[in-house]
Design a protein around this motif. Structure first.
Motif, PDB file in Angstrom:
ATOM      1  N   ILE A   1       7.820  13.512  -1.382  1.00 45.38           N
ATOM      2  CA  ILE A   1       8.220  13.561   0.022  1.00 45.38           C
ATOM      3  C   ILE A   1       8.629  14.993   0.385  1.00 45.38           C
ATOM      4  N   GLN A   2       8.006  15.554   1.427  1.00 41.78           N
ATOM      5  CA  GLN A   2       8.231  16.950   1.797  1.00 41.78           C
ATOM      6  C   GLN A   2       8.903  17.112   3.160  1.00 41.78           C
ATOM      7  N   MET A   3       8.883  16.090   4.007  1.00 40.83           N
ATOM      8  CA  MET A   3       9.477  16.232   5.337  1.00 40.83           C
ATOM      9  C   MET A   3      10.017  14.891   5.827  1.00 40.83           C
ATOM     10  N   MET A   4      10.898  14.944   6.822  1.00 40.02           N
ATOM     11  CA  MET A   4      11.503  13.746   7.394  1.00 40.02           C
ATOM     12  C   MET A   4      11.791  14.019   8.875  1.00 40.02           C
ATOM     13  N   HIS A   5      11.533  13.041   9.733  1.00 45.87           N
ATOM     14  CA  HIS A   5      11.777  13.173  11.157  1.00 45.87           C
ATOM     15  C   HIS A   5      13.226  12.789  11.479  1.00 45.87           C
ATOM     16  N   GLU A   6      13.712  13.282  12.626  1.00 48.39           N
ATOM     17  CA  GLU A   6      15.106  13.016  12.993  1.00 48.39           C
ATOM     18  C   GLU A   6      15.333  11.558  13.380  1.00 48.39           C
ATOM     19  N   ASP A   7      14.291  10.854  13.750  1.00 52.78           N
ATOM     20  CA  ASP A   7      14.437   9.441  14.084  1.00 52.78           C
ATOM     21  C   ASP A   7      14.018   8.513  12.939  1.00 52.78           C
ATOM     22  N   THR A   8      13.977   9.047  11.733  1.00 53.24           N
ATOM     23  CA  THR A   8      13.575   8.213  10.596  1.00 53.24           C
ATOM     24  C   THR A   8      14.563   7.073  10.397  1.00 53.24           C
ATOM     25  N   PHE A   9      15.857   7.352  10.525  1.00 51.90           N
ATOM     26  CA  PHE A   9      16.872   6.315  10.308  1.00 51.90           C
ATOM     27  C   PHE A   9      17.644   5.982  11.599  1.00 51.90           C
ATOM     28  N   CYS A  10      17.698   6.916  12.529  1.00 52.92           N
ATOM     29  CA  CYS A  10      18.524   6.735  13.720  1.00 52.92           C
ATOM     30  C   CYS A  10      17.661   6.601  14.997  1.00 52.92           C
ATOM     31  N   ASN A  11      18.315   6.162  16.074  1.00 50.45           N
ATOM     32  CA  ASN A  11      17.662   6.008  17.376  1.00 50.45           C
ATOM     33  C   ASN A  11      18.169   7.130  18.279  1.00 50.45           C
ATOM     34  N   LEU A  12      17.313   8.089  18.531  1.00 42.65           N
ATOM     35  CA  LEU A  12      17.733   9.244  19.315  1.00 42.65           C
ATOM     36  C   LEU A  12      17.992   8.895  20.771  1.00 42.65           C
ATOM     37  N   LYS A  13      17.518   7.770  21.257  1.00 42.40           N
ATOM     38  CA  LYS A  13      17.718   7.347  22.632  1.00 42.40           C
ATOM     39  C   LYS A  13      19.044   6.623  22.808  1.00 42.40           C
ATOM     40  N   ASP A  14      19.638   6.181  21.705  1.00 39.33           N
ATOM     41  CA  ASP A  14      20.912   5.454  21.779  1.00 39.33           C
ATOM     42  C   ASP A  14      21.876   6.102  20.789  1.00 39.33           C
ATOM     43  N   PHE A  15      22.748   6.931  21.289  1.00 40.13           N
ATOM     44  CA  PHE A  15      23.669   7.638  20.392  1.00 40.13           C
ATOM     45  C   PHE A  15      24.795   6.736  19.886  1.00 40.13           C
ATOM     46  N   ASN A  16      24.892   5.556  20.441  1.00 39.36           N
ATOM     47  CA  ASN A  16      25.899   4.601  19.960  1.00 39.36           C
ATOM     48  C   ASN A  16      25.375   3.743  18.799  1.00 39.36           C
ATOM     49  N   TYR A  17      24.112   3.945  18.472  1.00 34.79           N
ATOM     50  CA  TYR A  17      23.513   3.141  17.400  1.00 34.79           C
ATOM     51  C   TYR A  17      24.017   3.637  16.042  1.00 34.79           C
ATOM     52  N   ILE A  18      24.515   2.736  15.223  1.00 33.10           N
ATOM     53  CA  ILE A  18      25.023   3.065  13.878  1.00 33.10           C
ATOM     54  C   ILE A  18      24.443   2.062  12.884  1.00 33.10           C
ATOM     55  N   ARG A  19      23.943   2.587  11.774  1.00 33.15           N
ATOM     56  CA  ARG A  19      23.396   1.724  10.695  1.00 33.15           C
ATOM     57  C   ARG A  19      24.440   1.638   9.580  1.00 33.15           C
ATOM     58  N   ASN A  20      25.322   0.740   9.713  1.00 31.85           N
ATOM     59  CA  ASN A  20      26.391   0.594   8.716  1.00 31.85           C
ATOM     60  C   ASN A  20      25.891   0.030   7.385  1.00 31.85           C
ATOM     61  N   ALA A  21      24.787  -0.706   7.420  1.00 30.01           N
ATOM     62  CA  ALA A  21      24.315  -1.352   6.176  1.00 30.01           C
ATOM     63  C   ALA A  21      23.689  -0.356   5.199  1.00 30.01           C
ATOM     64  N   LEU A  22      22.999   0.645   5.717  1.00 28.68           N
ATOM     65  CA  LEU A  22      22.254   1.568   4.851  1.00 28.68           C
ATOM     66  C   LEU A  22      23.208   2.621   4.243  1.00 28.68           C
ATOM     67  N   GLU A  23      23.751   2.310   3.124  1.00 30.99           N
ATOM     68  CA  GLU A  23      24.736   3.173   2.477  1.00 30.99           C
ATOM     69  C   GLU A  23      24.171   3.940   1.274  1.00 30.99           C
ATOM     70  N   ASP A  24      23.012   3.565   0.796  1.00 34.25           N
ATOM     71  CA  ASP A  24      22.482   4.185  -0.437  1.00 34.25           C
ATOM     72  C   ASP A  24      21.052   4.657  -0.187  1.00 34.25           C
ATOM     73  N   ILE A  25      20.892   5.976   0.033  1.00 34.67           N
ATOM     74  CA  ILE A  25      19.564   6.582   0.204  1.00 34.67           C
ATOM     75  C   ILE A  25      19.397   7.642  -0.873  1.00 34.67           C
ATOM     76  N   ARG A  26      18.385   7.481  -1.702  1.00 34.00           N
ATOM     77  CA  ARG A  26      18.130   8.439  -2.791  1.00 34.00           C
ATOM     78  C   ARG A  26      16.814   9.157  -2.518  1.00 34.00           C
ATOM     79  N   LEU A  27      16.943  10.494  -2.298  1.00 32.31           N
ATOM     80  CA  LEU A  27      15.762  11.329  -2.096  1.00 32.31           C
ATOM     81  C   LEU A  27      15.729  12.489  -3.086  1.00 32.31           C
TER      82      LEU A  27
END
Length: 372
Positions: free
Chosen positions: A320-346
């Motif tokens: 993996i060489q690149m990642m977009h800013e909306d890969t995990f988050c919603n740029l249209k909704d700044f109140n969006y929070i992903r509380n479940a995704l706590e373990d990301i290994r890159l």
């Protein structure tokens, strides 16, 4: 001793003659060799002379008895024996001591000191010197004549003919779980209809067919770890309405098949999955997916979109060489929070996480990986 007996007997005869001057007789003795007693001053009435066969004569009866002393007498035979013994001892002392080799292991120091203990070379066998540990073999050394013990032949692995054998005789069936681990299977055996958990780890299975899990409506978990699987039929798992967990790690899979939406765990680590090995939006509708493990493959992108239920995403040691800013988050909704995704290994990927700081604003934790 013999001389002393003769002297005592002579004195006895002399005392008898002094007590009875007229008594005379011829004494018969065995033998008296060459010894003579002269008594000069004995006055006898008849002047009798006593001659003995052994040559003893009594001439003078007036001599005192106590003055007689036995003549010195030696035993020549005994002296000769003593002299011979002394000569033998001297000869033994003069003999040179010759060192003789003693075989190792006899309890001695290897050298036996003594005269003529080995007159000819080669009478006593010698043990060759043993080379020290780590050193090479010495030329000319004599190898042991004892044969080396032969290593027991390993028994051949039993060949199990699984054709036509009931699965629960070949494998272990406990309730709804079927365990077929390490049985050298080359294909999936027929399973009972009520199987809920199937384990066939450490076998030789090379392919998963569509018919292997047909009509298995209760099957929830399939674990095929450490086989030799190279291909999986695209619809091999779609007909399983209750399948939740699929573990196919440590195989040779290059294409991840389609999976039902009921999945909660997918582990396809240590395979050959590449860029085209995952379908587009393959995990979008898996609303119950919790764990997605794709470690040690050849993936060059993050397979988005990911369901909100996801808790752990392992993509370390890929490409993996690149990642977009909306890969995990919603740029249209700044109140969006992903509380479940706590373990990301890159980690282990050629990606710089510091280039996309806005991609982690909705996450409870920053992904693990290189920031430079």
């Amino acid at each position: 001793m013999r001389m002393f007996v003769r002297l005592v007997f002579g004195l006895f005869v002399l005392r008898a003659a002094v007590a009875s001057p007229r008594f005379s007789r011829q004494v018969d003795l065995d033998t008296y060799d060459t010894y003579e007693v002269d008594l000069d001053n004995i006055n006898l009435e008849n002047q009798d002379t006593y001659d003995y066969e052994d040559g003893l004569t009594i001439d003078d009866p007036q001599i005192e008895i106590g003055t007689l002393a036995p003549p010195d007498y030696t035993y020549p035979e005994k002296e000769v024996e003593e002299e011979e013994e002394e000569e033998e001892e001297e000869e033994e002392q003069e003999l040179p001591l010759k060192p003789q080799l003693v075989p190792q292991g006899s309890g001695g120091s290897g050298v036996l000191m003594g005269p003529d203990t080995q007159k000819e070379e080669g009478l006593l066998p010698t043990t060759p010197k043993t080379p020290q540990e780590g050193a090479g073999t010495v030329e000319g050394s004599v190898s042991s004549e004892l044969p080396e013990p032969e290593e027991p032949d390993e028994p051949d692995e039993p060949v199990i003919d699984t054709r036509g054998m009931p699965t629960c005789l070949l494998c272990t069936c406990l309730g709804g779980s079927v365990y077929c681990d390490d049985l050298k299977l080359d294909s999936v055996p027929p399973l009972p209809k009520d199987t809920t958990h199937f384990y066939a780890r450490y076998n030789r299975i090379t392919k998963i067919n569509k018919s292997d899990f047909a009509s298995m409506n209760k099957l929830k978990r399939i674990d095929l770890t450490a086989n030799e699987i190279k291909s999986i039929d695209e619809k091999a798992f779609l007909g399983l309405p209750n399948l939740e967990e699929l573990v196919i790690r440590e195989n040779h899979v290059s294409q991840l098949p389609a999976l039902p939406e009921t999945m909660t765990l997918i582990d396809a680590s240590h395979n050959n999955i590449g860029t085209k090995g995952i379908h587009s939006e393959a995990f979008k509708d898996m609303t119950a997916l919790l764990y997605l493990y794709l470690t040690d493959n050849h993936i060059d992108y993050i397979p988005v979109p990911l369901p909100d239920s996801l808790r752990s995403l392992h993509l370390q040691r890929n490409n993996i060489q690149m990642m977009h800013e909306d890969t995990f988050c919603n740029l249209k909704d700044f109140n969006y929070i992903r509380n479940a995704l706590e373990d990301i290994r890159l980690d282990g990927n050629p990606i710089n996480l510091s280039r996309t700081p806005q991609a982690y604003v909705c996450l409870p934790r920053i992904p693990i990986g290189d920031l430079i």
